[in-house]
Scaffold this motif. Structure first.
Motif, PDB file in Angstrom:
ATOM      1  N   ILE A   8      72.656   0.864  56.363  1.00 40.77           N
ATOM      2  CA  ILE A   8      73.212   0.658  55.019  1.00 40.77           C
ATOM      3  C   ILE A   8      74.619   1.240  54.910  1.00 40.77           C
ATOM      4  O   ILE A   8      75.492   0.661  54.256  1.00 40.77           O
ATOM      5  N   LYS A  42      71.461  -3.908  47.965  1.00 38.24           N
ATOM      6  CA  LYS A  42      71.278  -2.548  47.463  1.00 38.24           C
ATOM      7  C   LYS A  42      72.309  -2.324  46.364  1.00 38.24           C
ATOM      8  O   LYS A  42      73.496  -2.585  46.549  1.00 38.24           O
ATOM      9  N   GLU A 104      69.711   4.080  42.187  1.00 42.08           N
ATOM     10  CA  GLU A 104      69.768   3.182  43.335  1.00 42.08           C
ATOM     11  C   GLU A 104      68.549   2.278  43.300  1.00 42.08           C
ATOM     12  O   GLU A 104      67.452   2.722  42.967  1.00 42.08           O
ATOM     13  N   PHE A 106      66.898  -1.568  45.276  1.00 40.81           N
ATOM     14  CA  PHE A 106      67.009  -2.738  46.126  1.00 40.81           C
ATOM     15  C   PHE A 106      66.634  -3.944  45.297  1.00 40.81           C
ATOM     16  O   PHE A 106      65.769  -3.872  44.413  1.00 40.81           O
TER      17      PHE A 106
END
Length: 128
Positions: A8, A42, A104, A106
């Motif tokens: 990432i 993300k 955060e 996804f």
């Protein structure tokens, strides 16, 4: 391509391209360019950041991995936190409003024929 391996930290972080977004960033991890029929993205949202009310034809599943936020879906408001997930069908209006810590999540989407995003004048109001 049989598989794709990365990290990432190596994926470019871009500002969320939805007009009215504030403090919201996106990284495209898995895309059709890698041979997938779906995309994994993300999102990182700074404290008090927002992704405003919008609509699109593709479906999405959002999985919160850090922080908590307010999510407006249709005319309902929910509070989500780490470990929570939500499926949002195509053509359903929604918004994400972060609280006072880093958020955060996804987001997995399908590829629709029309990938455009329409920002709506609706605001995410009220408490969950």
């Amino acid at each position: 391509m049989d598989f794709y391996l990365s990290n990432i930290q190596e994926v470019e972080k871009q500002e969320v391209p939805i007009k009215g977004s504030k403090g919201a960033f996106i990284q495209w991890l898995i895309t059709k360019d890698k041979g997938a029929s779906y995309a994994v993205r993300k999102f990182s949202v700074l404290p008090n950041g927002i992704i405003p009310m919008h609509i699109h034809k593709y479906q999405e599943t959002v999985v919160i991995t850090k922080g908590k936020c307010k999510v407006c879906v249709s005319d309902k408001i929910y509070e989500m936190q780490e470990g929570d997930y939500i499926f949002i069908d195509g053509n359903v209006k929604h918004a994400f409003i972060n609280y006072n810590e880093n958020l955060e999540f996804f987001c997995i989407i399908n590829y629709a024929e029309d990938m455009s995003i329409q920002v709506l004048d609706d605001e995410c109001k009220g408490n969950p």
